[in-house]
Motif scaffolding. Sequence first.
Motif, PDB file in Angstrom:
ATOM      1  N   ASP A  17      10.526   3.929   3.414  1.00 24.15           N
ATOM      2  CA  ASP A  17      10.824   4.803   2.281  1.00 24.15           C
ATOM      3  C   ASP A  17      10.249   4.248   0.982  1.00 24.15           C
ATOM      4  N   GLU A  18      10.321   2.940   0.793  1.00 26.33           N
ATOM      5  CA  GLU A  18       9.772   2.313  -0.404  1.00 26.33           C
ATOM      6  C   GLU A  18       8.253   2.484  -0.446  1.00 26.33           C
ATOM      7  N   PHE A  19       7.596   2.317   0.713  1.00 27.18           N
ATOM      8  CA  PHE A  19       6.149   2.497   0.783  1.00 27.18           C
ATOM      9  C   PHE A  19       5.771   3.940   0.469  1.00 27.18           C
ATOM     10  N   LEU A  20       6.503   4.894   1.009  1.00 25.42           N
ATOM     11  CA  LEU A  20       6.191   6.307   0.789  1.00 25.42           C
ATOM     12  C   LEU A  20       6.428   6.737  -0.652  1.00 25.42           C
TER      13      LEU A  20
ATOM     14  N   ASN B 136     -10.435  10.538   2.712  1.00 23.38           N
ATOM     15  CA  ASN B 136     -10.925   9.162   2.859  1.00 23.38           C
ATOM     16  C   ASN B 136     -10.227   8.411   3.988  1.00 23.38           C
ATOM     17  N   GLU B 137      -9.227   9.036   4.579  1.00 24.56           N
ATOM     18  CA  GLU B 137      -8.441   8.443   5.660  1.00 24.56           C
ATOM     19  C   GLU B 137      -7.873   7.082   5.266  1.00 24.56           C
ATOM     20  N   GLU B 138      -7.163   7.052   4.127  1.00 24.65           N
ATOM     21  CA  GLU B 138      -6.533   5.812   3.690  1.00 24.65           C
ATOM     22  C   GLU B 138      -5.327   6.126   2.816  1.00 24.65           C
ATOM     23  N   TRP B 139      -4.420   5.159   2.728  1.00 22.58           N
ATOM     24  CA  TRP B 139      -3.265   5.284   1.856  1.00 22.58           C
ATOM     25  C   TRP B 139      -3.674   4.835   0.466  1.00 22.58           C
ATOM     26  N   ILE B 140      -3.318   5.623  -0.557  1.00 25.07           N
ATOM     27  CA  ILE B 140      -3.637   5.257  -1.937  1.00 25.07           C
ATOM     28  C   ILE B 140      -2.363   5.281  -2.758  1.00 25.07           C
ATOM     29  N   LEU B 141      -2.382   4.522  -3.844  1.00 23.95           N
ATOM     30  CA  LEU B 141      -1.234   4.443  -4.742  1.00 23.95           C
ATOM     31  C   LEU B 141      -1.078   5.775  -5.469  1.00 23.95           C
ATOM     32  N   ARG B 142       0.131   6.251  -5.571  1.00 22.33           N
ATOM     33  CA  ARG B 142       0.379   7.513  -6.270  1.00 22.33           C
ATOM     34  C   ARG B 142       0.015   7.360  -7.745  1.00 22.33           C
ATOM     35  N   PRO B 143      -0.437   8.458  -8.377  1.00 23.48           N
ATOM     36  CA  PRO B 143      -0.793   8.375  -9.802  1.00 23.48           C
ATOM     37  C   PRO B 143       0.440   8.121 -10.665  1.00 23.48           C
ATOM     38  N   ASN B 144       0.202   7.501 -11.813  1.00 26.67           N
ATOM     39  CA  ASN B 144       1.249   7.216 -12.809  1.00 26.67           C
ATOM     40  C   ASN B 144       2.325   6.270 -12.268  1.00 26.67           C
TER      41      ASN B 144
ATOM     42  N   ASP C  31       2.982   2.218 -11.501  1.00 26.49           N
ATOM     43  CA  ASP C  31       2.470   0.856 -11.612  1.00 26.49           C
ATOM     44  C   ASP C  31       2.650   0.168 -10.264  1.00 26.49           C
ATOM     45  N   PRO C  32       1.643  -0.555  -9.817  1.00 27.95           N
ATOM     46  CA  PRO C  32       1.780  -1.253  -8.544  1.00 27.95           C
ATOM     47  C   PRO C  32       2.836  -2.354  -8.648  1.00 27.95           C
ATOM     48  N   PRO C  33       3.447  -2.712  -7.550  1.00 27.65           N
ATOM     49  CA  PRO C  33       4.423  -3.804  -7.579  1.00 27.65           C
ATOM     50  C   PRO C  33       3.774  -5.095  -8.083  1.00 27.65           C
ATOM     51  N   ALA C  34       4.578  -5.985  -8.621  1.00 30.39           N
ATOM     52  CA  ALA C  34       4.062  -7.240  -9.172  1.00 30.39           C
ATOM     53  C   ALA C  34       3.299  -8.011  -8.094  1.00 30.39           C
ATOM     54  N   GLY C  35       2.099  -8.448  -8.466  1.00 32.03           N
ATOM     55  CA  GLY C  35       1.292  -9.231  -7.531  1.00 32.03           C
ATOM     56  C   GLY C  35       0.394  -8.406  -6.629  1.00 32.03           C
TER      57      GLY C  35
END
Length: 145
Positions: free
Chosen positions: A45-48, A57-65, A67-71
Amino acid sequence: MKLLKLPLLLAIAVGLGGAAVQAQTMTDKQAAAPTTRQQVKMERDEFLKLHRYDAANEEWILRPNIDPPAGMKTRAQVRAERDDFLKANKFDSVTESWLPLKGVPKSTLTRAEVRAETAQFMKTHEWDEMNERWVEKAPRKAKAK
């Protein structure tokens, strides 16, 4: 009667040995698995929440707006690090390890000079199959007059 017991004892011994191997394999798999189903669901659930699947592109991408997790590095940063590593290192299949390219001097000889040097080396050396190395040839004896 004693001959009939021998195959029976062998069958039991093989069966017990197989059961022990199977039990050991199960333990190894269980040790590698997450502790609970609830933890797995929580991680999913956290990943989704943070990612979406891009079918083009057949890949998982970070949702817009978001911020990625620290690190967490961006894909561009990871690719840049990979390219830098490949520029600075090469894989040696003999030792099965990465070797740095820095400190390895590049030859300043022309192709003709390299060919001449190789021809001279081949005149004075031979490959020893037993020791797997180059050995200097014995000097030729001068002809008696």
